[in-house]
Design a protein around this motif. Sequence first.
Motif, mmCIF file in Angstrom:
data_model
loop_
_atom_site.group_PDB
_atom_site.id
_atom_site.type_symbol
_atom_site.label_atom_id
_atom_site.label_comp_id
_atom_site.label_asym_id
_atom_site.label_seq_id
_atom_site.Cartn_x
_atom_site.Cartn_y
_atom_site.Cartn_z
ATOM 1 N N ASN A 14 5.250 11.785 -26.164
ATOM 2 C CA ASN A 14 4.682 10.466 -26.389
ATOM 3 C C ASN A 14 5.143 9.804 -27.696
ATOM 4 O OD1 ASN A 14 3.303 8.562 -25.061
ATOM 5 N ND2 ASN A 14 1.250 9.235 -25.632
ATOM 6 N N ALA B 191 -3.096 12.437 -9.688
ATOM 7 C CA ALA B 191 -2.404 11.605 -10.664
ATOM 8 C C ALA B 191 -2.058 10.302 -9.949
ATOM 9 C CB ALA B 191 -1.130 12.305 -11.120
ATOM 10 N N THR C 45 -2.369 18.390 -16.214
ATOM 11 C CA THR C 45 -3.083 17.122 -16.188
ATOM 12 C C THR C 45 -3.847 16.912 -17.494
ATOM 13 O OG1 THR C 45 -3.377 17.616 -13.866
ATOM 14 C CG2 THR C 45 -4.517 15.695 -14.702
ATOM 15 N N GLU D 22 -1.351 15.943 -19.967
ATOM 16 C CA GLU D 22 -0.962 14.568 -19.679
ATOM 17 C C GLU D 22 -1.935 13.601 -20.338
ATOM 18 O OE1 GLU D 22 1.700 14.072 -17.039
ATOM 19 O OE2 GLU D 22 1.672 12.529 -18.562
ATOM 20 N N ARG D 23 -3.209 13.918 -20.184
ATOM 21 C CA ARG D 23 -4.235 13.011 -20.672
ATOM 22 C C ARG D 23 -4.345 13.059 -22.192
ATOM 23 N NH1 ARG D 23 -8.603 10.322 -17.982
ATOM 24 N NH2 ARG D 23 -10.176 9.854 -19.539
ATOM 25 N N GLY E 53 3.896 13.186 -19.848
ATOM 26 C CA GLY E 53 4.693 12.354 -18.936
ATOM 27 C C GLY E 53 5.096 13.023 -17.646
ATOM 28 N N ASN F 12 3.328 11.194 -14.890
ATOM 29 C CA ASN F 12 3.057 9.788 -15.143
ATOM 30 C C ASN F 12 4.258 8.939 -14.742
ATOM 31 O OD1 ASN F 12 2.365 7.328 -16.076
ATOM 32 N ND2 ASN F 12 1.776 8.013 -18.126
ATOM 33 N N GLY G 202 7.657 10.482 -14.643
ATOM 34 C CA GLY G 202 7.092 11.567 -13.843
ATOM 35 C C GLY G 202 6.852 11.130 -12.405
ATOM 36 N N TYR H 133 2.582 15.946 -8.314
ATOM 37 C CA TYR H 133 1.231 16.442 -8.555
ATOM 38 C C TYR H 133 0.590 16.824 -7.227
ATOM 39 C CZ TYR H 133 -3.663 16.842 -9.541
ATOM 40 O OH TYR H 133 -4.931 17.348 -9.612
#
Lengths: 94, 206, 536
Positions: free
Chosen positions: B125, C150, C226, C229-230, C235, C238, C243, C248
């Motif tokens: 990120n 996702a 996940t 990811e959050r 990515g 996402n 992604g 997923y």
Amino acid sequence: MSQEKQHISSYTSHFVVLITLIILTGISVAVTRVEMGPLNTLVAMIIAGAKASVVLAWFMHLKFDNKLFAIFTALVLVIFLLVLYVTFFDYSYR
Amino acid sequence: MEKITEHTAHVHRDDEGDKLGMWLFIFTELLLFGMLFLIYAVYRYKNPVAFQLGGEELDVFLGTLNTVILLISSATVAMSITAMQKGEKTKALILLGTTLFIAVVFLINKWFEWGAKIDYGLYPNSENLLELGHGTTLFFGLYYVMSGIHALHILIGIGLFVFVYRQIMVNKINKTDYVWLENVGLYWHLVDLIWIFLFPLFYLIH
Amino acid sequence: MSETNTTNQHVSFLKYQGKYKGLLGWILSTDHKRVGLLYLYTMLVFFSTAAILGLLMKLELIAPGMTIMGPQTYNAMFTVHGIIMIFIIVVPGLPAVFGNFFLPLMIGAKDVAFPRLNLLSWWVYVIGILTVLSSQFIGGWPDTGWTFYAPYSFRTPVNILPALFGAFILGFSSILTGINFIVTMHRMRCPGMTWFKMPLFPWTLYATAWIQVLATPVIGITLLLTVMERVMGVGIFNPAMGGDPILYQHLFWIYSHPAVYIMILPGMGVISEILPVFSRKRIYGYKAIVLSSLAIAFVGYFVWGHHMFTSGMSGRALYAFSFLTFLVAIPSAIKVFNWVSTMYKGSLNLQTPFYWAVSFIFVFMIGGLTGLVLGSLATNVHVHDTHFVVAHFHFIVFGGTGFSFMAALHYWFPKMFGRMYDRTWANTGWVIFFSGFLTLYLPMFYLGILGMPRRYYDYLPEFHGGNIISSLGAIAMIAGILIVFVNLIRSSRHGEKVTEKNPWGGRTLEWQTDTPPTLENWETEPTVTEQPYEYK
């Protein structure tokens, strides 16, 4: 019931295995410099597979232990490869 | 594997059963990493060029060094089992200590490797990474996730080695009862096994 | 060490006093029977909770428009209902309760291979439940559906992390149980109990345990990714970062489809135990049932894609998954034929467990055959994400696991508690439950074919009729559940005492020991000489 006769690996055999593994690593690094296109990945995976088999057979003792462990390991590997294969039914034709 | 428990009085020792249990646990780990490799395969298939460029960013020397020392540590832990089987307690402890030391060195190398990448601004990120495009983002995302989870396993391994080392010191693990040492050894070989595949897939992409 | 216990012989495991007294004597007990009951009580609580959530949803749907709750509440309801029912009830369900209790008894062992690990798995289970439930207090109930697809799961404003972590932890519990059972069956069968003399419930547990070991890590890593990811924006799933959200779905179903077999296989085992006992006949095609269980476990790994027919997968993948799905139907059908043939010309003993078992076959067949409708591509596109799917999987998951769970409970109840339930009330409960079940779910097939989508709190007026019937069925079914539970709970304390070892006349080993079993199950280690189910 548990104390079946144990196979004791010698220090020498472990040492030989280690040298083999290091040599294979060397080959793997060296071969990267040779341009072979997509074959490079294949070769890298074959060498990694060979190293993994050596670790499984000698370090992890599959060669000497109950054959059941070796069979299960093979089964798990087959399941994983099949899952990979089936997944690529999607990605290769999308 | 355990001795007396309050409600189950029967003491049964079954080294073979304990090892089977360990192998089953190893299978769960193999599939856990297997799925990460599956994700890797899919994204590399979709972004071949980005993955190659990403791979060239990684330090092959550090990667190779870590591979070799991890292999050595695998050999030392295997040898410490041999020593234990032969009843050579001191030798077993020295070999186990070596393994423990190498595990720590591996993590230190990893620390520097990650540190350098993060200094470049290559971390999940980050703005730099997002600018480099989707493929590179995925490559480094997977790089951090996979080597991160692998490093976590090394950390757990260090904990296990400390535990086993103490057990040997107090003779809980001895010439006739060493299945704990064997199982920790199996765990460590698993960690090595995963690295054997991680290494070419990340550092040696050409 | 074992001397302390020789004085305790013939003391039931329920009364046994160890180092700890009272409640501690239970939650710290490594006795497989107590661990099994701990799971049973925990599940009773959470099943009731989730069933009430289900009832509330059906009440919402009794009329179009907002009836008792708004859309956000409804989304949270079906999510929590799904998470509890799947991860807390049906996946651990039969193995954790009856597997723990009866597996060692049925193979003539004193306990499972790793008793401490077994207790640990219950603790991990409880920690997982608490983690899931903590979402109520930190950031609101999850609203993504139990599948955490996702990109919903990292976009939703509510805090989904506790639910993800909770499901991850529950996975550990499942893996520990699986490892324990496989080792137990490999190492602790009593003398004479060869693999093919093992009763069928242990066999199905064996197949299930393998799925638990080999599939659960897949959901573990998927949920973990996940979370990453959050939290960190890696990515991987996402689409905004390259992604692939469909990946997923692949990973999720690589676990969750085999998980369906974790749910149903032990149920099939229970039915294979009950039918011979109440037909007084040996099971028809013992080996066919064993092999089809293993076949289901294996082929079940490669059919996950049929959950994703409308996701945008490649055409080639669609055909492959559809074909494999039809393939996995074969071993299930083999079992149904075996059960029916077992009853054929048997001298049937019409008792409550038998009623549950027969109704299991009935609902399982409806669930299975509608599964084929969903497995073929053309019809799937039509009914995908409609109430047809909801009805189908309730017939399989609730009809399959739920009915076999009830059958098992009524079958083994006297052995577990040393008391018998009130048979009249038990049968009444079954009738009401069964008719409520059919009234609840059958109209949903029809509504689905008409095109009523799932996961909405509202619907078009033309679907009203079917929904009224369905909601009334839900009320009837809950009444049935209530009767069954009250009867069983009451009887476990005040029911008529059972002291005979074998009230149903079963041939398997668990009926050869005391009722209820003593701490270590056996006075002398049993020996097996003949096949299970040898009725003469």
